[in-house]
Scaffold this active site. Structure first.
Site, mmCIF file in Angstrom:
data_model
loop_
_atom_site.group_PDB
_atom_site.id
_atom_site.type_symbol
_atom_site.label_atom_id
_atom_site.label_comp_id
_atom_site.label_asym_id
_atom_site.label_seq_id
_atom_site.Cartn_x
_atom_site.Cartn_y
_atom_site.Cartn_z
ATOM 1 N N CYS A 89 61.869 41.324 41.604
ATOM 2 C CA CYS A 89 61.760 39.928 42.028
ATOM 3 C C CYS A 89 62.768 39.061 41.274
ATOM 4 O O CYS A 89 62.836 39.108 40.045
ATOM 5 C CB CYS A 89 60.349 39.404 41.794
ATOM 6 S SG CYS A 89 60.173 37.654 42.147
ATOM 7 N N CYS B 209 58.921 32.474 36.751
ATOM 8 C CA CYS B 209 57.665 31.879 37.244
ATOM 9 C C CYS B 209 56.466 32.214 36.373
ATOM 10 O O CYS B 209 55.477 31.495 36.402
ATOM 11 C CB CYS B 209 57.423 32.258 38.706
ATOM 12 S SG CYS B 209 56.421 33.716 38.957
ATOM 13 N N CYS C 275 54.073 37.260 37.269
ATOM 14 C CA CYS C 275 54.018 38.705 36.993
ATOM 15 C C CYS C 275 54.940 39.006 35.826
ATOM 16 O O CYS C 275 56.101 39.334 36.011
ATOM 17 C CB CYS C 275 54.383 39.531 38.207
ATOM 18 S SG CYS C 275 54.864 38.646 39.665
ATOM 19 N N CYS D 298 57.596 35.711 47.785
ATOM 20 C CA CYS D 298 56.819 36.237 46.656
ATOM 21 C C CYS D 298 56.424 37.672 46.969
ATOM 22 O O CYS D 298 55.789 37.944 47.987
ATOM 23 C CB CYS D 298 55.565 35.397 46.409
ATOM 24 S SG CYS D 298 54.525 36.095 45.110
ATOM 25 N N GLN E 214 37.603 38.419 47.094
ATOM 26 C CA GLN E 214 38.406 39.246 46.190
ATOM 27 C C GLN E 214 39.879 39.162 46.600
ATOM 28 O O GLN E 214 40.218 39.403 47.761
ATOM 29 C CB GLN E 214 37.928 40.696 46.228
ATOM 30 C CG GLN E 214 36.657 40.945 45.453
ATOM 31 C CD GLN E 214 36.866 40.950 43.946
ATOM 32 O OE1 GLN E 214 37.984 40.967 43.453
ATOM 33 N NE2 GLN E 214 35.775 40.929 43.198
ATOM 34 N N PHE F 19 26.083 35.308 39.347
ATOM 35 C CA PHE F 19 27.456 34.862 39.641
ATOM 36 C C PHE F 19 27.919 35.570 40.919
ATOM 37 O O PHE F 19 28.968 36.195 40.969
ATOM 38 C CB PHE F 19 28.417 35.187 38.483
ATOM 39 C CG PHE F 19 27.933 34.745 37.121
ATOM 40 C CD1 PHE F 19 28.173 33.459 36.659
ATOM 41 C CD2 PHE F 19 27.232 35.625 36.293
ATOM 42 C CE1 PHE F 19 27.731 33.061 35.409
ATOM 43 C CE2 PHE F 19 26.793 35.229 35.036
ATOM 44 C CZ PHE F 19 27.048 33.939 34.589
ATOM 45 N N GLU G 44 24.393 31.570 42.257
ATOM 46 C CA GLU G 44 25.765 31.071 42.125
ATOM 47 C C GLU G 44 25.734 29.548 42.044
ATOM 48 O O GLU G 44 24.903 28.901 42.690
ATOM 49 C CB GLU G 44 26.574 31.537 43.351
ATOM 50 C CG GLU G 44 27.951 30.946 43.513
ATOM 51 C CD GLU G 44 28.876 31.261 42.364
ATOM 52 O OE1 GLU G 44 29.417 30.295 41.805
ATOM 53 O OE2 GLU G 44 29.053 32.450 42.031
ATOM 54 N N ASP H 123 28.703 39.154 37.262
ATOM 55 C CA ASP H 123 30.163 39.078 37.442
ATOM 56 C C ASP H 123 30.622 37.668 37.046
ATOM 57 O O ASP H 123 31.054 36.876 37.891
ATOM 58 C CB ASP H 123 30.506 39.384 38.909
ATOM 59 C CG ASP H 123 32.013 39.502 39.147
ATOM 60 O OD1 ASP H 123 32.786 39.381 38.171
ATOM 61 O OD2 ASP H 123 32.414 39.701 40.313
ATOM 62 N N CYS I 88 36.264 39.992 34.292
ATOM 63 C CA CYS I 88 37.706 39.750 34.505
ATOM 64 C C CYS I 88 38.365 39.322 33.189
ATOM 65 O O CYS I 88 39.534 38.964 33.169
ATOM 66 C CB CYS I 88 37.907 38.674 35.573
ATOM 67 S SG CYS I 88 37.132 37.105 35.157
#
Length: 498
Positions: free
Chosen positions: A84, A90, A93, A192, A321, A352, A373, A421, A448
């Site tokens: 990229c 940016c 990544c 992108c 997701q 969650f 939630e 989660d 996460c």
């Protein structure tokens, strides 16, 4: 004084230039580096393990410093060319120029170190008992994101080191991604590599025409609060019957002026996979992409996607997701960890729960799912998704899991399995206490953020001595999953048993 001289040479000053060697990656992808002569720790964004480089100290902390990379002396050991053109600018990544196999090894190591040092799990438990599982890599290393949000800006941002090469400096309207750490600087992006090919085609069509002065379109300025275009959100779904891609284009604007958008709508609605064009109107000065009002400019209000044999409808602002391909893998791991008996007798508590995706994938094999939630829209989506799939044994309830009281357990029967989660901050201590009192046989903690995950596993297993909280769980497995190649993000599925 000799002592003072040594101390001043050991602790680098702000603005000082040093030769640094990167040893590993810390959480969030910053390089952990050492000053070549003294071994003093310096954190540097964009530095990769094995790399020797010249860096300038930008910030000084008590026991470490932060630096900006200026010049590479020798590259890292797994160096590859980033495909990229924007990868160094940016910040999305950060590790594109690191061999993918090396990326996943480093992520696995980060989880291991956090379990060891933050989770306080003994080395023998992690290694000999096989708690720590090898990371699951992602087969798709590009084009995996089903949602991307781009911002409009009154002028293109260019990194200072590239200004000399740019003939127009930073002039011209921008549509792209925010420069790392800046809410008001937009790096213009034409393509992108993380989003789908159809989404890139739509981005290219918009980039080719939105600056046309005859259209009278202007980007929103976050300082003057003037201008029309705020964000462009592109979502890719899939027609479950045909398997063909479905694209939603969401223009976020500061006011409702459909006549201004008409020429753009006509151009992009001619693309066969664009099935929905919506306009979220956000009149506030805030930079959010969620509007107070939503208008359908073309096609449907939702797109569809399939996951673990279920069908989901996705609206402009609903959570889903972000990597559908790897979500299939993640949810399969969760189902395996659930160890369901198969007789449909179990009660599942889904904390969650978002739009209900995890709970709904288990619902047909259990007695009942109770999902909680805080986001109202997510609960509405979860109920709609249950109805869409003919699932009648799932109840979704709106509630703040950071404020659970003693009466929280009255909303559902004793669960056999708890799925949690949480978002990045992890679980609130009130919820930890509640779970330790609830004593469900199994907990599946989907994380996460491995740092807050390790902390919460420590509380659930070992308790908190100074608060007289006793842990009552043991970790059976920790399975890291790479959901987002080339980024610092790591997902983990952790199984705990009473």
């Amino acid at each position: 004084n000799e002592k003072e001289k040594k101390a001043s040479s050991y602790y680098p000053k702000r603005g000082q230039t040093l030769e640094l060697v990167c040893e590993s990656l810390a959480y969030k992808g910053k390089g952990v580096c050492k000053v070549a002569d003294t071994g003093f720790i310096v954190m540097c964004d964009g530095a990769l393990p094995g790399e020797r480089f010249i860096g300038r100290v930008t910030r000084k902390k008590d026991n470490y410093a932060e630096a900006k990379k200026l010049e590479i002396v020798s590259p890292h050991r797994d160096n590859v060319e980033a495909p990229c053109e924007y990868s160094s600018m940016c910040g999305g990544c950060k590790t594109q120029n690191l061999l993918y196999e090396a990326q996943v090894r480093l992520k696995e190591r980060q989880v291991y170190e956090l379990l060891l040092h933050v989770g306080k799990f003994p080395l023998r438990d992690l290694e000999c008992d096989g708690i720590m599982k090898p990371i699951v890599p992602c087969d798709l290393q590009f084009n995996y994101r089903n949602k991307m949000e781009f911002s409009f800006g009154p002028r293109k941002w260019v990194p200072s080191e590239q200004l000399k090469m740019e003939c127009d400096g930073s002039a011209g309207y921008a549509l792209g991604l925010h420069a790392p750490g800046f809410f008001d600087r937009v790096l213009n992006i034409d393509r992108c590599l993380l989003q789908s090919d159809p989404a890139n085609t739509v981005l290219a069509v918009i980039q080719n025409c939105w600056r046309d002065s005859e259209l009278g379109l202007s980007p929103y300025d976050v300082h003057s609060h003037r201008g029309f275009f705020k964000h462009l959100m592109l979502r890719t779904g899939r027609n479950v019957e045909t398997g063909q891609p479905e694209l939603m284009v969401n223009f976020v604007t500061s006011s409702y002026m459909p006549e201004l958008l008409k020429p753009l709508v006509e151009k992009i609605s001619s693309l066969p996979y664009v099935v929905s064009i919506v306009n979220n109107v956000n009149t506030s000065v805030g930079n959010t992409s969620v509007g107070e009002e939503e208008y359908i400019l073309f096609g449907k209000s939702t797109i569809t996607e399939g996951l673990r044999g279920l069908k989901f409808q996705i609206s402009a602002n609903s959570f889903f997701q972000t990597n559908t391909h790897q979500a299939e893998v993640l949810y399969r791991i969760i189902e395996e960890c659930a160890c369901l008996k198969g007789d449909g007798s179990e009660i599942v508590l889904d904390l969650f729960c978002g739009t209900g995706t995890i709970g709904l994938t288990l619902a047909r094999r259990v007695k009942h799912v109770y999902g909680f939630e805080i986001v109202d829209q997510a609960i509405s989506d979860a109920r709609r998704n249950a109805e869409l799939n003919g699932i009648n044994n799932a109840t979704f309830i709106h509630g703040d899991l950071n404020k659970v009281g003693d009466d929280f357990g009255e909303y559902f029967p004793q669960p056999d399995l708890v799925i949690a989660d949480p978002n990045r901050p992890g679980m609130h201590m009130k919820l930890i206490k509640f779970l330790l009192k609830l004593k469900a046989q199994r907990i599946i903690y989907v994380s996460c953020n491995p740092a807050t995950c390790a902390r919460d596993l420590d509380y659930l297993c070992h308790g908190v001595a100074d608060q007289s909280i006793h842990g009552c769980y043991e970790v059976k497995s920790v399975q890291p999953v790479d959901m987002f190649p080339h980024t610092p993000h790591i997902e983990c599925v952790c199984l705990l048993e009473l």
